[in-house]
Design an enzyme around this catalytic site. Structure first.
Site, PDB file in Angstrom:
ATOM      1  N   ASP A 306       1.560   4.663  32.412  1.00  0.00           N
ATOM      2  CA  ASP A 306       0.496   5.540  32.994  1.00  0.00           C
ATOM      3  C   ASP A 306      -1.305   4.909  33.044  1.00  0.00           C
ATOM      4  O   ASP A 306      -0.947   3.587  32.396  1.00  0.00           O
ATOM      5  CB  ASP A 306      -0.302   6.710  31.749  1.00  0.00           C
ATOM      6  CG  ASP A 306      -0.798   7.071  31.871  1.00  0.00           C
ATOM      7  OD1 ASP A 306      -0.744   7.763  33.271  1.00  0.00           O
ATOM      8  OD2 ASP A 306      -1.691   7.539  31.419  1.00  0.00           O
ATOM      9  N   GLU A 353       1.636   3.318  37.220  1.00  0.00           N
ATOM     10  CA  GLU A 353       0.708   5.014  38.152  1.00  0.00           C
ATOM     11  C   GLU A 353      -0.472   4.038  38.791  1.00  0.00           C
ATOM     12  O   GLU A 353      -1.371   4.171  37.449  1.00  0.00           O
ATOM     13  CB  GLU A 353       0.262   5.937  37.014  1.00  0.00           C
ATOM     14  CG  GLU A 353      -0.352   7.368  36.923  1.00  0.00           C
ATOM     15  CD  GLU A 353      -1.446   6.785  36.425  1.00  0.00           C
ATOM     16  OE1 GLU A 353      -2.615   6.555  38.352  1.00  0.00           O
ATOM     17  OE2 GLU A 353      -2.260   6.744  35.947  1.00  0.00           O
ATOM     18  N   ASP A 405      -2.050  15.840  36.041  1.00  0.00           N
ATOM     19  CA  ASP A 405      -3.556  16.089  35.679  1.00  0.00           C
ATOM     20  C   ASP A 405      -3.973  17.020  36.735  1.00  0.00           C
ATOM     21  O   ASP A 405      -4.864  17.010  36.358  1.00  0.00           O
ATOM     22  CB  ASP A 405      -4.474  14.934  36.026  1.00  0.00           C
ATOM     23  CG  ASP A 405      -3.787  13.569  34.304  1.00  0.00           C
ATOM     24  OD1 ASP A 405      -4.005  14.574  33.167  1.00  0.00           O
ATOM     25  OD2 ASP A 405      -3.534  12.613  34.963  1.00  0.00           O
TER      26      ASP A 405
END
Length: 502
Positions: A306, A353, A405
Site C-alpha cells: 500500500d 499500489e 477506498d
C-alpha cells in the site's frame, strides 16, 4: 533486479475477488475463518477466480482500521472462528449457547470485540484444563518459533496495554513507556498469565489461518495480502523499536505521514502515523522490514504494498499541522530496501499500489524491482485518454473496478458528475455499470483483474468499505447470507473463459 514480465507468483493471466474476511456472513457478529469462508472459497473457485485479495489481517486499533493496527506481525483475534474452536474442543458448547443478536449487515465493532474477547478468555481456560498433548506441543512450538521475532514483544505490549486500561503506550507509567529493562523483566513475571493468553490467541489465529490457506490452495486459489507502508503510533512495532521512528523523548511523533490534496480530499490526508528513520533502518540492513515481509508471507502468497510511492519519496507533515496541506516531499529508501528484502527472502511476489500523484521516480522504482502497478477503472472517465482506461495499459498491470477506498461501482456512477457518466457510457455502453466495468477489466490486457465483491453483487454506496478521511462507519460492511449465487459464478466463469483468465 531488472524489470521482468514474469507472471505474479507464477500465475498466468487471471482474475480475482476482493473480500475482507470480516465482511463474510455469520452469527458471531463479524466474518471469521469458519465454514462461511470455506463456502466463499468454493464459490470463488466455481467462478474461475485464481486470486483472493484481503485487506491487512493484523489486529486493528483505533477506528477498527486494518491500516492502523496494534502490530504489523500479529493476526486479528476477531477473525478467530468460534465454530472451529468448538470442532477442536478448544471451547465448550456452553460458551456459545447464547450468542448476542448481532447485525447481519454491519460489524458492530465494540459489541463484537467485547464478545470475542470473552470467548477467547474462555477458550484459554478451556485449553489449560483439557488440551490434548498434540495441542500443547503445537502451542509450545509456535511460541518457541515466533517469540524472539515478534511474539514476545507483542504479547507483553498487549498485557501492558490492558493493565493501563487500553491507553496508548506513551500514556503508560514512564518505566513501561520508556522500556526500562528491569521494569520489563519484572513485568514478565507480574503479567505472565496475560502474556501467555495473548500468545495463545496468536497460536489460534495462525492455526486457523494455516487451514484457510490450505483450503484456498486446494481450490487453486492464491491469496493476495496487503501491507500498509506505515504502522500505527500506538503499536507494538513502535513501542519496541522507537529508534526506527521519528519520535521525541516522550514517544510522540515529530512528523507524521499522509498525502497532499488529491482525488479523495481537498486538504489531503493526514494519516498521523509516525515516519521511519530510514537511515537507521538502512544501518541494520532493513532487518525490521525483512522480518515484516517474511511474517506477512505466512498470511499470503502475494503482497500488495500500500502507498508504494512512499518508498520513492514520501509526504512529511509536521506533527503540529492539523491537515496534510503543509508538508514536504522527502526521499524514501528506494531500491536499496527491495534489494535487502530480495537478498534475504528471494523472489518478490509483490504488487505496487502506485495510485495518486505519481512521479517518474515512482515508475522507475517499480520497474527496477519488476513488479506490476495498479489501475482503477472508476478513475478513467474524468479526462480523455486516461491512463486508467484499458487502451492505455501495460500488460504488467493489476486492474480494479475500484478498491476498498472507492465507492462501489454503482455508488460511484450514481453520484459522479454527468460528464464522467457520459464518458463512461461512451466507453462501455449503456449496460448496468458494475458489470460493464467487470467486463472491461476482464477484457483488458492487464495480467490480473480484481473485482470487489460489492460490484459482483451490484451494490450501491451503502456497501462502501472505506471513506478516506472519515473517522467512523468504515470497514463494517457485511455480505448477507445467500448472496453468493450460482448465476453470478457461471457468468464470471464464462467471462473468464472468453478472456483467457481461467
Amino acid at each position: 533486479m531488472a524489470h521482468t514480465s514474469d507472471p505474479i507468483a507464477g500465475l498466468p493471466r487471471n482474475a480475482g475477488v476482493l473480500l475482507h474476511p470480516t465482511s463474510l456472513p455469520g452469527c458471531y457478529g463479524i466474518g471469521d475463518l469458519g465454514d462461511e469462508l470455506v463456502n466463499f472459497l468454493d464459490w470463488a473457485a466455481s467462478a474461475g477466480f485464481k486470486l483472493w485479495q484481503v485487506l491487512p489481517l493484523n489486529p486493528p486499533g483505533y477506528g477498527a482500521s486494518p491500516y492502523g493496527c496494534l502490530s504489523s506481525f500479529a493476526g486479528n483475534p476477531l477473525l478467530i472462528s468460534p465454530q472451529r474452536l468448538l470442532h477442536e474442543n478448544l471451547l465448550s458448547p456452553e460458551a456459545v449457547a447464547q450468542v448476542p443478536n448481532f447485525s447481519g449487515q454491519y460489524v458492530e465493532f465494540e459489541r463484537v470485540i467485547e464478545y470475542k474477547n470473552l470467548l477467547l478468555r474462555e477458550s484459554f481456560a478451556h485449553y489449560e484444563r483439557e488440551a490434548t498433548a498434540e495441542q500443547r506441543a503445537s502451542f509450545e512450538t509456535f511460541v518457541q518459533f515466533e517469540q524472539e521475532d515478534w511474539l514476545g514483544e507483542f504479547a507483553l505490549y498487549m498485557a501492558l496495554k490492558e493493565h493501563h486500561g487500553g491507553g496508548a503506550w506513551w500514556q503508560w507509567e514512564p518505566a513501561y513507556a520508556q522500556r526500562d529493562a528491569t521494569t520489563l523483566e519484572h513485568a514478565q513475571q507480574i503479567f505472565a498469565e496475560d502474556i501467555r493468553f495473548h500468545q495463545y490467541v496468536q497460536w489460534l489465529f495462525f492455526r486457523q489461518w494455516s487451514n484457510v490457506r490450505e483450503a484456498a490452495h486446494a481450490r487453486g486459489i492464491h491469496i493476495m495480502g496487503d501491507i500498509p507502508i506505515y504502522v500505527a503510533g500506538d503499536s507494538a512495532d513502535v513501542w519496541a523499536n522507537r529508534e526506527l521512528f521519528q519520535l521525541d523523548e516522550d514517544g510522540n511523533p515529530t512528523v507524521v505521514a499522509g498525502v497532499p490534496p488529491d482525488y479523495f480530499s481537498a486538504t489531503g490526508q493526514r494519516w498521523g502515523n509516525p515516519l521511519y528513520r530510514w537511515e537507521a533502518m538502512r544501518e541494520t540492513g532493513f532487518a525490521w522490514w525483512v522480518s515484516r515481509i517474511r511474517t506477512n508471507l505466512r498470511f499470503a502468497d502475494i503482497i500488495r504494498l500500500d502507498h508504494f510511492r512512499g518508498f520513492a519519496d514520501y509526504w512529511e507533515i509536521p506533527a503540529s499541522e492539523p491537515t496534510a496541506i503543509h508538508g514536504r516531499w522527502m526521499p524514501g529508501p528506494g531500491v536499496a530496501l527491495f534489494h535487502a528484502i530480495q537478498d534475504a527472502l528471494g523472489n518478490l511476489p509483490l504488487i505496487a499500489e502506485d495510485l495518486g500523484f505519481i512521479t517518474q521516480a515512482v515508475h522507475d522504482l517499480r520497474n527496477a524491482i519488476g513488479v506490476p502497478g495498479m489501475k482503477i477503472l472508476q478513475f478513467g472517465f474524468g479526462q480523455n485518454d486516461s491512463p486508467h482506461l484499458p487502451h492505455r495499459y501495460d500488460p504488467m498491470t493489476v486492474v480494479y473496478t475500484g478498491t476498498h477506498d472507492n465507492d462501489t461501482a454503482r455508488g460511484w456512477f450514481e453520484t459522479a458528475p454527468e460528464s464522467e457518466r457520459d464518458a463512461a457510457r461512451q466507453y462501455v455502453g449503456d449496460d448496468p455499470i458494475a458489470w460493464a466495468l467487470i467486463r472491461l477489466a476482464y477484457t483488458s490486457v492487464a495480467q490480473t483483474a480484481i473485482i470487489p465483491m460489492q460490484d459482483i453483487l451490484n451494490l450501491g454506496g451503502e456497501a462502501r468499505m472505506n471513506r478516506p478521511g472519515a473517522e467512523k462507519d468504515n470497514w463494517s460492511w457485511r455480505m448477507r447470507f445467500g448472496s453468493l449465487t450460482r448465476e453470478d459464478a457461471e457468468r464470471l466463469r464464462r467471462l473468464g473463459e472468453l478472456t483467457g483468465r481461467t
